[in-house]
Design a protein around this motif. Structure first.
Motif, PDB file in Angstrom:
ATOM      1  N   TYR A   1       0.756  -1.185   0.219  1.00  0.00           N
ATOM      2  CA  TYR A   1      -0.033   0.122  -0.005  1.00  0.00           C
ATOM      3  C   TYR A   1       0.694   1.229   0.094  1.00  0.00           C
ATOM      4  CZ  TYR A   1      -3.394   3.505   1.360  1.00  0.00           C
ATOM      5  OH  TYR A   1      -4.018   4.754   1.523  1.00  0.00           O
TER       6      TYR A   1
ATOM      7  N   GLY B   1       2.728   2.217  -3.102  1.00  0.00           N
ATOM      8  CA  GLY B   1       1.671   2.589  -4.693  1.00  0.00           C
ATOM      9  C   GLY B   1       1.595   1.392  -5.435  1.00  0.00           C
TER      10      GLY B   1
ATOM     11  N   ASP C   1      -2.041   1.749  -6.880  1.00  0.00           N
ATOM     12  CA  ASP C   1      -2.412   2.927  -7.623  1.00  0.00           C
ATOM     13  C   ASP C   1      -2.470   2.446  -9.206  1.00  0.00           C
ATOM     14  OD1 ASP C   1      -2.641   4.533  -5.637  1.00  0.00           O
ATOM     15  OD2 ASP C   1      -0.331   5.035  -5.547  1.00  0.00           O
ATOM     16  N   TRP C   2      -2.868   3.158 -10.050  1.00  0.00           N
ATOM     17  CA  TRP C   2      -2.627   2.940 -11.424  1.00  0.00           C
ATOM     18  C   TRP C   2      -2.560   4.262 -12.306  1.00  0.00           C
ATOM     19  CZ3 TRP C   2      -1.796  -1.320 -13.871  1.00  0.00           C
ATOM     20  CH2 TRP C   2      -2.035  -1.643 -14.984  1.00  0.00           C
TER      21      TRP C   2
ATOM     22  N   ARG D   1       0.810   1.759 -11.593  1.00  0.00           N
ATOM     23  CA  ARG D   1       1.313   1.292 -10.309  1.00  0.00           C
ATOM     24  C   ARG D   1       2.507   2.243 -10.301  1.00  0.00           C
ATOM     25  NH1 ARG D   1       0.217  -5.149 -10.660  1.00  0.00           N
ATOM     26  NH2 ARG D   1      -1.768  -4.990  -9.463  1.00  0.00           N
ATOM     27  N   GLU D   2       2.889   2.587  -9.048  1.00  0.00           N
ATOM     28  CA  GLU D   2       4.082   3.282  -8.635  1.00  0.00           C
ATOM     29  C   GLU D   2       5.438   2.386  -8.418  1.00  0.00           C
ATOM     30  OE1 GLU D   2       3.371   6.216  -5.657  1.00  0.00           O
ATOM     31  OE2 GLU D   2       1.783   7.065  -6.400  1.00  0.00           O
TER      32      GLU D   2
END
Length: 602
Positions: free
Chosen positions: A543, A546, A549-550, A552-553
């Motif tokens: 988490y 990232g 996230d999209w 992705r980090e």
């Protein structure tokens, strides 16, 4: 076991029509300035179907008979707006067109067949007012629309200095023609009708804003009645409960006769009066002659004298969401002939908005309430698809979860015992009500299947009535269902919503129960008790990095390296953590009780 959530609001409500049968007006925005076109779309209310095209080429491919209104930029590279307008008229597409342009109007617009001309920059208020007005104009005859379009051109040219126009004489001739037309009695009446509808639409928009923030049904009803009476030409408005089984109405709220209390003065019309017809047909009923209509007798029994309160005409608007009847709105005026088709269309829109607001409020109360009323039903009607499937396959069908879909459909997950997956799927495939069916998993005696069904189950009727379905099973043609409603909900209304679709359904139990409410701290502690130390650290790492996230980090490989794990091991811990998180959530909402989870683990 709670297997599903509360009811869902319908996606859109058509302006000036009933929610069951009509579609929202389709508005096409055409502008090569992408940011501006997107802004226009954002400004328009949700009750319009809005489409965007960023060039004349795209617009030419899109224009068709299903369009109600086009907001058209005039100056675009490739194919300009003037040419798109010409294509629309040559193809005979019956839609209105507003030119939204940075081009100052000149006498070349006289021969352009648009309906409104707006010069950029355009404010949100002006855009919404223009769209509302143009959609109201669609209800007028073609010659009336031609006059309004001519008036728009004359007004646009009048905004320019005469010496700056290419052909000032042509502009003057257009102005003279518009002024002559305005002097006719017919045009005066048309303008009066349009202005009245604009005022009514504006009032309804204001009411709808207040309905969004209303927290009680009584607040909704009071707001509607008071706002309508504050506006010309309505002098009296009241909302009443309608009991379908007895065809009787009980007033709940009144505005316009402050010295009178009509609440609890129940009146009945035997199922043949204007109120009953409005509810049965879900259409606004207009009363223009009280001497031949039973409405006058009903009003007198409520203490509302047609003479004393100057009532010459009235409209009864049903308040109905799907199959749930929330009552009727009654509005009265001293003007004969006020309630024409256009007035009725706008009032119908208001009725839909009120019903949806009431439905939303009661659904929110159910979600937030610590106390609920549980209802148990026995179902012997094979019109319910799950009851029918249990009878057809001689099996037990138990609902494990569901998700309401669009268009009155339901995606459901059922556990089947007593027959094979193949036999169950075969029987379901033969039923027209079943859109999709597939097997998900098998054990020795139990089979999990997914079904998408259309408008053929008591579950949908309960959802639409604002109830939360907690459990349901059907065995060899007999079903049993438990649902919960907020304490403030009229149970009779819920039962009547079911009875409009299903014949053999009995309410066998009703009880008030307390919900178990878990605090945020308890939820966190429960989750931490389930997670292993490694699962917790992996969940926190992905988490924070990232991963969710999209785009992705961080990739799973990067995170695995950073916490010294092999990627497959990271995925194993992550899947385990996600599973525990989801099960903890559903345990809190009651979807998978603790004892059921333990049975699965065993």
């Amino acid at each position: 076991m709670t297997v599903g959530g509360g009811a869902r609001m319908s996606e859109s409500i058509a302006a000036g029509s009933t929610a069951d049968t009509a579609e929202a007006p389709t508005v096409l925005i055409v502008d090569d300035d992408k940011d501006l076109a997107d802004t226009y779309a954002m400004w328009l209310p949700d009750d319009y179907e809005v489409e965007i095209k960023y060039s004349g080429v795209q617009a030419r491919k899109r224009i068709g008979d299903d369009l109600d209104l086009v907001l058209l930029d005039r100056r675009m590279p490739g194919i300009p707006g003037d040419k798109i307008l010409e294509d629309i008229r040559e193809r005979g597409i019956d839609c209105l067109v507003a030119m939204l342009t940075a081009v100052e109007p000149d006498t070349d617009i006289i021969n352009l067949e648009f309906d409104e001309y707006l010069v950029k920059p355009i404010t949100q208020k002006k855009l919404r007012e223009t769209v509302d007005e143009l959609l109201l104009r669609r209800g007028f005859e073609p010659d009336a629309q031609d006059y309004f379009a001519m008036e728009s051109k004359a007004a646009a040219l009048a905004s320019r200095d005469e010496e700056n126009l290419r052909d000032s004489e042509a502009a003057a001739e257009l102005q003279d023609e518009a002024e002559r037309a305005t002097e006719s009695d017919r045009v005066q009446e048309l303008k009066s009708q349009l202005q009245r509808l604009q005022r009514l639409t504006s009032i309804i928009r204001e009411i709808e804003k207040e309905l969004v923030v209303a927290s009680e049904r009584e607040e909704i009803e009071r707001t509607v009645c008071e706002r309508l009476v504050e506006s010309d030409p309505y002098g009296l408005a009241w909302v009443g409960d309608y009991t379908v089984s007895f065809q009787q109405t009980t007033p709940r709220c009144l505005a316009g006769a402050d010295d009178l209390n009509i609440e609890e003065k129940t009146v009945a019309d035997g199922g043949e009066g204007s109120i009953s017809v409005a509810v049965d047909t879900n259409e606004v009923q207009v009363v223009d002659d009280f001497s031949t209509d039973d409405t006058a007798q009903m009003l007198n029994s409520l203490g509302l004298s047609t003479d004393e309160h100057q009532i010459s005409a009235g409209a009864i608007i049903p308040l109905r969401y799907q199959d749930t009847v929330y009552g009727v709105l009654n509005v009265y005026t001293d003007r004969q002939g006020l309630f024409d088709d256009r007035e009725v269309s706008v009032l119908s829109e208001l009725g839909d908005s009120i019903a949806h607001a009431i439905h939303s409020v009661e659904t929110k109360k159910l979600i937030l309430s610590d106390t609920v009323v549980e209802l148990e039903f026995d179902i012997d009607d094979p019109a319910d698809v799950f009851v029918a499937l249990s009878q057809e396959t001689d099996s037990r069908v138990e609902l494990k979860g569901f998700v309401p879909a669009s268009d009155g459909e339901l995606t459901s997950y059922v556990e089947v015992t007593g027959t094979t997956t193949e036999a169950f799927i075969g029987a379901a495939t033969e039923m027209p009500e079943v859109q999709i069916v597939r097997g998900i998993g098998d054990s020795t005696d139990e089979h999990l299947c997914e079904l998408r069904v259309a408008e053929s189950t008591i579950i949908l009727s309960l959802i639409e009535a604002g109830a939360d379905v907690e459990s349901m099973y059907a065995e060899e043609g007999r079903g049993h269902l438990t649902a919960a409603v907020a304490p403030e909900v009229d149970v009779r209304t819920v039962v009547e919503a079911i009875e409009t679709r299903f014949d053999d359904v009995d309410l066998v139990a009703k009880r008030e129960t307390e919900r178990d409410v878990q605090s945020v701290g308890d939820f966190r502690q429960s989750l931490e008790n389930r997670l292993t130390e490694r699962q917790y650290s992996v969940l926190e790492a992905v988490y924070s990095a990232g991963y969710f996230d999209w785009p992705r980090e961080s990739t799973a490989k990067e995170i695995a390296n950073s916490i010294d794990l092999a990627p497959p091991t990271l995925h194993e811990h992550l899947r385990g953590a996600q599973k525990e998180l989801i099960e903890t959530f559903f345990d809190e909402t009651g979807k998978f009780p603790e004892d059921e989870r333990l049975q699965r683990e065993e």
